[in-house]
Structure formats: C-alpha cells, structure tokens
Write a protein that holds these residues in place. Structure first.
Motif, PDB file in Angstrom:
ATOM      1  N   THR A 160       0.619  -0.988  -0.058  1.00 35.51           N
ATOM      2  CA  THR A 160      -0.415   0.083  -0.317  1.00 35.51           C
ATOM      3  C   THR A 160       0.718   1.588   0.456  1.00 35.51           C
ATOM      4  OG1 THR A 160      -0.148  -0.462   2.364  1.00 35.51           O
ATOM      5  CG2 THR A 160      -2.313  -0.964   0.870  1.00 35.51           C
ATOM      6  N   GLY A 161       2.503   1.082   0.503  1.00 32.35           N
ATOM      7  CA  GLY A 161       3.328   2.182   0.567  1.00 32.35           C
ATOM      8  C   GLY A 161       4.850   2.323   0.544  1.00 32.35           C
ATOM      9  N   VAL A 162       5.489   2.862   0.150  1.00 33.29           N
ATOM     10  CA  VAL A 162       6.286   2.590   0.485  1.00 33.29           C
ATOM     11  C   VAL A 162       7.439   3.863   0.655  1.00 33.29           C
ATOM     12  CG1 VAL A 162       8.609   2.314  -0.919  1.00 33.29           C
ATOM     13  CG2 VAL A 162       6.959   1.008  -1.818  1.00 33.29           C
ATOM     14  N   GLU A 163       8.238   3.472   1.673  1.00 37.71           N
ATOM     15  CA  GLU A 163       8.427   4.752   2.801  1.00 37.71           C
ATOM     16  C   GLU A 163      10.294   4.281   2.548  1.00 37.71           C
ATOM     17  OE1 GLU A 163       7.297   5.399   6.822  1.00 37.71           O
ATOM     18  OE2 GLU A 163       5.248   4.961   5.372  1.00 37.71           O
ATOM     19  N   ARG A 195      14.347   0.708   3.498  1.00 36.05           N
ATOM     20  CA  ARG A 195      12.874   0.964   3.780  1.00 36.05           C
ATOM     21  C   ARG A 195      11.493   0.489   3.308  1.00 36.05           C
ATOM     22  NH1 ARG A 195      13.280   1.796  -2.869  1.00 36.05           N
ATOM     23  NH2 ARG A 195      14.047   3.740  -2.168  1.00 36.05           N
ATOM     24  N   ARG A 196      10.706   1.547   4.336  1.00 38.09           N
ATOM     25  CA  ARG A 196       9.368   0.818   4.608  1.00 38.09           C
ATOM     26  C   ARG A 196       9.073   0.263   3.551  1.00 38.09           C
ATOM     27  NH1 ARG A 196       8.604   2.742  10.561  1.00 38.09           N
ATOM     28  NH2 ARG A 196      10.678   1.483  11.276  1.00 38.09           N
ATOM     29  N   THR A 212      -3.359  -3.998   7.885  1.00 42.21           N
ATOM     30  CA  THR A 212      -2.204  -3.423   8.132  1.00 42.21           C
ATOM     31  C   THR A 212      -0.333  -4.375   8.862  1.00 42.21           C
ATOM     32  OG1 THR A 212      -2.207  -1.862   9.343  1.00 42.21           O
ATOM     33  CG2 THR A 212      -3.283  -1.300   7.177  1.00 42.21           C
ATOM     34  N   LEU A 213      -0.084  -3.928   8.109  1.00 41.99           N
ATOM     35  CA  LEU A 213       2.178  -4.441   8.547  1.00 41.99           C
ATOM     36  C   LEU A 213       3.278  -3.270   7.683  1.00 41.99           C
ATOM     37  CD1 LEU A 213       3.565  -6.339   6.862  1.00 41.99           C
ATOM     38  CD2 LEU A 213       2.020  -8.336   8.372  1.00 41.99           C
ATOM     39  N   ALA A 214       4.202  -3.285   8.568  1.00 45.05           N
ATOM     40  CA  ALA A 214       4.854  -2.695   7.907  1.00 45.05           C
ATOM     41  C   ALA A 214       6.269  -3.842   8.168  1.00 45.05           C
ATOM     42  CB  ALA A 214       5.494  -1.188   8.430  1.00 45.05           C
ATOM     43  N   ARG A 263      12.189  -2.216  -5.776  1.00 48.30           N
ATOM     44  CA  ARG A 263      11.378  -1.886  -7.312  1.00 48.30           C
ATOM     45  C   ARG A 263       9.752  -1.761  -6.506  1.00 48.30           C
ATOM     46  NH1 ARG A 263      12.086  -7.423  -7.604  1.00 48.30           N
ATOM     47  NH2 ARG A 263      10.404  -8.603  -6.984  1.00 48.30           N
ATOM     48  N   ALA A 264       9.510  -1.962  -4.873  1.00 51.53           N
ATOM     49  CA  ALA A 264       8.174  -2.692  -4.726  1.00 51.53           C
ATOM     50  C   ALA A 264       6.485  -1.103  -4.930  1.00 51.53           C
ATOM     51  CB  ALA A 264       7.949  -2.675  -3.121  1.00 51.53           C
ATOM     52  N   LYS A 265       6.190  -1.173  -5.157  1.00 48.41           N
ATOM     53  CA  LYS A 265       5.414  -0.409  -5.339  1.00 48.41           C
ATOM     54  C   LYS A 265       3.559  -0.188  -5.448  1.00 48.41           C
ATOM     55  CE  LYS A 265       4.156  -1.036 -10.350  1.00 48.41           C
ATOM     56  NZ  LYS A 265       4.558  -2.675 -10.197  1.00 48.41           N
ATOM     57  N   ALA A 266       2.415   0.504  -4.892  1.00 43.89           N
ATOM     58  CA  ALA A 266       1.301   0.060  -4.734  1.00 43.89           C
ATOM     59  C   ALA A 266       0.695  -1.059  -5.538  1.00 43.89           C
ATOM     60  CB  ALA A 266       0.325   1.306  -4.631  1.00 43.89           C
TER      61      ALA A 266
END
Ligand SMILES: Cc1cc2nc3c(=O)[nH]c(=O)nc-3n(C[C@H](O)[C@H](O)[C@H](O)COP(=O)(O)OP(=O)(O)OC[C@H]3O[C@@H](n4cnc5c(N)ncnc54)[C@H](O)[C@@H]3O)c2cc1C
Length: 368
Positions: free
Chosen positions: A112-115, A122-123, A190-192, A210-213
């Motif tokens: 759902t998101g990349v930080e 990277r989270r 949800t989890l991170a 490379r991860a994306k939503a």
C-alpha cells in the motif's frame, strides 16, 4: 471440530505404518495403540490409522484448519516417503478442508505504500487479511514469498487434495526470505516491514527497491522466540536486526535498563528509537567498509562489563554470520547459565544467498 478421512490403498500397509509412526514420534507426535489402530496426537490434532490387508484407513480431527492441514500433511508425506520404491500411493481426503487451499499460516500481502526511512532502509506497508496470528511480540519474523519480477499473476504454494504442499513451477516459484514485522495493526489489516537495500541485491532487497502500490507477495509464519524478562538487557545488531530491536525496545517496560549496540554504515542510517530511558543506545559506524567486514559488534560485546554477581541478563544478537559466530563463542564465556538468557542468530552470510545460508545453518545444527 473439523474432520477428514482418507483410504490409502497400499501393497503392504503395515510396512508403511510402522516407520510412519516411528517418524512422527521424532516430530513430537504421541502415538498409542487403541482397538487395533494407531492413535496419533500432533499438537491439537488427533488421527486414527486403521490397518487392513490392502489399505490404511485414516481419520483426522482438529479444532482448526492449521492443525488439520499439519496432521494431513504429516501423514500424507510419510506415506509417500515410506511406500516401497515404484509404488505411488493415491491420496484423496474427504470432509473438511479438502480441495486445493493456501496453507493456513500463509497470507497474500498487497503493497500500500513505500517509505524511505534512511538511504538504505525502506519501509514497505502492506494490507492483508486475518493478520491476528502475526500480531505476537514473541514471534517477530516471517517468511516472505517473493514472486519473480515481471510475472503477471503470482503463483503461491498450495496444499493439494492429497494434503501435500505443492510448489509452483520453477519459473513462477517465489523466492523465500526472512524478514521482521516492524509494525502491525491486525484489526486494520495492515503491517509494515523494513528492508535493507544492499549491494549484490537478492530477491528481498530487489523487491524492496522496486516495490510499488498494488504489488503482491506471500507471507508465512510467524516464527522466532520471545523477549525474556531480565534485570538488564543487551541488544547487538546490524541493520538487518534493527527492525526487531526497534520493535522489542518499544515493548520493554519503561523502567528497563541495558545497552543497545547497532552497526550501520554512518550517521545517515541511524533511526529514532523508542527506548526506555535506562537503555543506552550506541550506534557503531563502519563507514565505507563492507557490511559484515568489521568486528564492531564483537568489540562492543567484549568491552561489556559482566560481573559474576549482578543483575540477570537477557542478551539478543542478530547479525552477519561472522559476528554471530564470534559473539556466540564469546558469550559462552560470559553468560551465567543460572541467571542469564540469550538468543544469538545469524541473519545473513556475506557472499552467499539466503538458500545457502539456511542450508549451512541446518547442516551445522545437524552436527549438534
Ligand atoms: C529471522 C530473520 C529476520 C530478518 N529480518 C530482517 C529484516 O527485518 N530486514 C532486513 O532487511 N533483513 C532481515 N533479515 C536478513 C535478510 O533475510 C537477509 O539479509 C537476506 O539475505 C536478504 O535477502 P536478499 O534476497 O536481499 O539477498 P540474498 O539473495 O539472500 O543474498 C544476495 C547477496 O546479498 C548479500 N546480502 C544479504 N543480506 C545483506 C545485507 N543486509 N547487507 C549486505 N549484503 C547482504 C548476501 O551475502 C549475498 O551475497 C532477517 C533474517 C532473519 C534470519
């Protein structure tokens, strides 16, 4: 209670039943005789294996699908293993939990998101269903199933109608990597996870880069051992152990005391940690040296005071294999068996991918 049965036709059922029972005992099952049948208890599941001249008649009962799958798989895999060469037993279960299914401990996660937490951390945030079993501070890590890049629809391991685990074909097979749940809200689904971005990226690091939503991976578990109560805590980790340390520090009683040593490349890789005031956090910088190439954690461990008479200690260490090996050896001379507890783990091994690292760990454990 869930219930399922199968009749497995075999040329010599007794020759299969005997080693099957002996092996299940090694896997901590309890096997007893009852009315001429074998009764097997494995965790919360029970099985009855009746013998005729031509078949094994198996019935399984379990309170949940995980225990049912585990018992079916234990029986089916050992029947296949101990059937004579050339005989391929046909196994079809009837009743609850039949038909191809994802393993009960497996979840599909959607990004759902990349930080970007720091330049090399990277989270990635995920959404998933039924996450309650993963919300446990005593079992922090999971196995991630990372599909090959560019694959359209991901393919997952499935429990077949025979109760055995079937892997996708090699070209679609996910790579398996271990990671730590950094944050979880099971009610929200949800989890991170925090991923180190490293050179010579394997499937784990490359996925994070490379991860994306919308991307999907699989997750199974959880595993690990929990933090123990002690009068003093010592944590040693490189950046791969940092997510676990950060999460454990958040759960410690606020009056806990101890020391944390974390190796990272430089000040830019440090993170704000929510540690109790009595826990001193020291960041060790390796600079331009390769991860795992300097004895920073070993030196920090060697310099620790460890009085013969003193507070009980809980030692937790996770790092590259070389530091793990040295810390484990040094800990043998320091830990006081009657007072102290520890968990010292090799999280990765320089120059080898996770598959070889795990195989080497298993071989070493086998040597005792
Ligand atoms: C219980 C457990 C929990 C873990 N939790 C986390 C976590 O939360 N976050 C996390 O990032 N990692 C974590 N790790 C470590 C992670 O599983 C390994 O680093 C894994 O090798 C990464 O897989 P990969 O596909 O990126 O690289 P692989 O395909 O396994 O390896 C490819 C190459 O990269 C090298 N390599 C692997 N990891 C590193 C690294 N960190 N730095 C430099 N080179 C490396 C290997 O030596 C090899 O040469 C955990 C490991 C365990 C056992």
């Amino acid at each position: 209670m869930l219930a399922t049965t199968t009749r497995i036709v075999l040329a010599d059922p007794e020759a299969v039943l005997k080693p099957l029972c002996a092996h299940l005992v090694e896997h901590e099952a309890v096997v007893t005789d009852e009315d001429g049948a074998k009764m097997i208890r494995l965790d919360a599941a029970r099985a009855r294996l009746g013998l005729s001249a031509t078949a094994l008649d198996v019935s399984v009962e379990a309170p949940d699908i995980a225990a049912l799958q585990a018992m079916k798989r234990a029986i089916a895999s050992h029947v296949v293993e101990f059937a004579p060469k050339g005989e391929v037993p046909s196994i079809r279960w009837h009743g609850d939990g039949t038909g191809p299914a994802l393993p009960a401990d497996f979840r599909v996660l959607t990004v759902t998101g990349v930080e970007t937490i720091t330049p090399h951390m990277r989270r990635i945030r995920f959404r998933g269903e039924s996450l309650a079993r993963f919300d446990r501070i005593e079992a922090l890590h999971v196995r991630l199933f990372i599909p090959p890049p560019g694959l359209g629809e991901p393919a997952w391991p499935m429990i077949g109608e025979d109760g055995l685990l079937a892997l996708p074909p090699p070209e679609a097979r996910p790579s398996i990597r271990k990671y730590t749940i950094r944050e979880i809200d099971a009610a929200a689904g949800t989890l991170a996870l925090d991923f180190v971005l490293h050179d010579d990226a394997g499937p784990g690091s490359a996925f994070a880069a490379r991860a994306k939503a919308g991307d999907r991976i699989g997750m199974a578990g959880p595993g690990g051992r929990g933090l123990k109560i002690a009068e003093r805590y010592i944590f040693l980790a490189d950046e791969t152990g940092l997510p676990a340390v950060a999460r454990m520090l958040e759960t410690l009683p606020r009056d806990a005391v101890g020391q944390v040593f974390i190796e990272v490349a430089d000040a830019g890789e440090e993170q704000a940690l929510s540690a109790p005031a009595g826990i001193a956090v020291t960041w060790l910088h390796r600079g331009a040296a390769a991860p795992g190439s300097l004895p920073l954690l070993q030196e920090a461990f060697a310099a620790l005071d460890w009085p013969a008479e003193g507070p009980s200690v809980y030692l937790w260490a996770a790092s590259e294999h070389g530091a793990f090996r040295d810390i484990r050896a040094a800990a043998r001379g320091k830990l006081r068996p009657e007072r102290d507890q520890h968990l010292i783990v090799s999280y990765w091994r320089s120059g080898v991918a996770e598959e070889q690292h795990t195989a080497a760990k298993k071989a070493e454990a086998g040597k005792g």
